[in-house]
Design an enzyme around this catalytic site. Structure first.
Site, PDB file in Angstrom:
ATOM      1  N   ARG A 151      43.956  97.375  88.253  1.00 56.09           N
ATOM      2  CA  ARG A 151      43.373  98.022  88.974  1.00 56.09           C
ATOM      3  C   ARG A 151      44.513  99.626  88.033  1.00 56.09           C
ATOM      4  O   ARG A 151      45.244 100.018  88.249  1.00 56.09           O
ATOM      5  CB  ARG A 151      43.671  97.801  90.211  1.00 56.09           C
ATOM      6  N   ARG A 249      38.120  98.642  85.282  1.00 59.57           N
ATOM      7  CA  ARG A 249      38.037  96.875  84.981  1.00 59.57           C
ATOM      8  C   ARG A 249      36.849  96.339  85.352  1.00 59.57           C
ATOM      9  O   ARG A 249      36.943  94.982  84.955  1.00 59.57           O
ATOM     10  CB  ARG A 249      39.143  97.430  86.311  1.00 59.57           C
ATOM     11  N   HIS A 272      42.959  87.995  90.674  1.00 68.38           N
ATOM     12  CA  HIS A 272      41.747  87.653  92.164  1.00 68.38           C
ATOM     13  C   HIS A 272      42.452  86.265  92.251  1.00 68.38           C
ATOM     14  O   HIS A 272      43.103  85.198  91.855  1.00 68.38           O
ATOM     15  CB  HIS A 272      40.554  87.659  91.808  1.00 68.38           C
TER      16      HIS A 272
END
Length: 300
Positions: A151, A249, A272
């Protein structure tokens, strides 16, 4: 006149709840507060007190957002934030009931993220002038974004103390300050080392000594700056896709999946919490497979 959120003790308490109880990042909390301000402005215009808000008022508020052509996806995000806020008010006994409980979010279709091909990424990198400090840094930034699937906030916060080049890993601090180890490619390591030659010549501002990617002024590079350069390089190469740092990403995850990587591994790499978040890339993979079949099938 706007209700000043920072002066409202209920809102301040909610911000602390988001930070300490839910462990949200500063960026996520800012997004929650921005959406909440929209409701507070609406309440101010209607003369409605926080404790008096009813479901019908929230539906009227959302109707106004719809009339302003705010997308269903954005409205769904705002509703999610409002539900979180009113649940907190009930939890903290500020309200006896939750007016957002029965508010339904608009149905939104699956939105597949923009993905660049390997060739498109290579062409974008090729236009960067690596004979300059700025270009060398920007090449290393894009290569790291793509090679590690980071990110943008994870990249701008990347520190020397989290680089383990001998082992081939970097330690990344993701959402909610959760850390994970991510493999880094030899190419990315080489490009970062190229950047270090220039970085060592920059007077670093106090508090930024451990930050890897800094501006010419010696401060941690901003998200806005990274976004600006990526857009500029995309325009130079003539890319028609809507591009942002997050595209690298998405491309990282998609390319791994196309080449047979296990989705659980990709989930771990991306940080995640839920496998369902990672599963969007299986839809991209299916689209890729269908395209390949259509293109090469003898009956097509």
């Amino acid at each position: 006149m706007k209700i000043e959120m920072d002066r409202d003790p209920k809102v301040e308490k909610y911000k602390r709840y988001l930070l300490l109880e839910r462990g949200l990042s500063a960026n996520s909390i800012d997004a929650y507060m921005t959406d909440l301000q929209k409701l507070l402005d609406f309440m101010e215009n209607k003369g409605i007190d926080m404790k008096s808000v009813q479901t019908v008022h929230l539906e009227e508020f959302l109707s106004e957002l719809h009339d302003k052509d705010i997308s269903p996806r954005s409205i769904a995000r705002i509703i999610s934030g409002l539900k979180s806020f009113f649940r907190f008010l009930v939890l903290d006994k500020i309200r006896p009931d939750d007016p957002a409980e029965l508010v339904e979010a608009p149905k939104i279709g699956l939105k597949l993220p923009v993905v660049l091909s390997v060739e498109e990424i290579d062409s974008l990198l090729a236009v960067i002038d690596v004979s300059t400090a700025e270009g060398t840094r920007n090449y290393a930034i894009i290569e790291t974004l793509y090679s590690c699937g980071l990110r943008i906030s994870e990249l701008t916060n990347l520190r020397f103390s989290n680089l383990f080049f001998k082992e081939g890993f970097i330690r990344v601090e993701g959402k909610g300050s959760k850390q994970r180890l991510v493999p880094i490619s030899d190419v990315a390591i080489r490009k970062i080392k190229d950047w270090l030659y220039y970085r060592n010549q920059i007077p670093i501002r106090k508090g930024n000594e451990d930050i890897l990617f800094v501006s010419s002024r010696g401060k941690a590079i901003s998200r806005v700056t990274v976004f600006y350069y990526i857009k500029r390089y995309a325009e130079e190469v003539g890319l028609q896709k809507k591009i942002s740092p997050h595209v690298f990403r998405h491309s990282f995850a998609t390319h791994l999946l196309e080449r047979g990587a296990n989705i659980r591994v990709i989930q771990e790499m991306l940080g995640h919490e839920k496998i369902t978040t990672t599963e969007i890339y299986t839809h991209i993979d299916r689209n890729f497979l269908r395209q390949e079949i259509i293109e090469h099938h003898p009956r097509s």
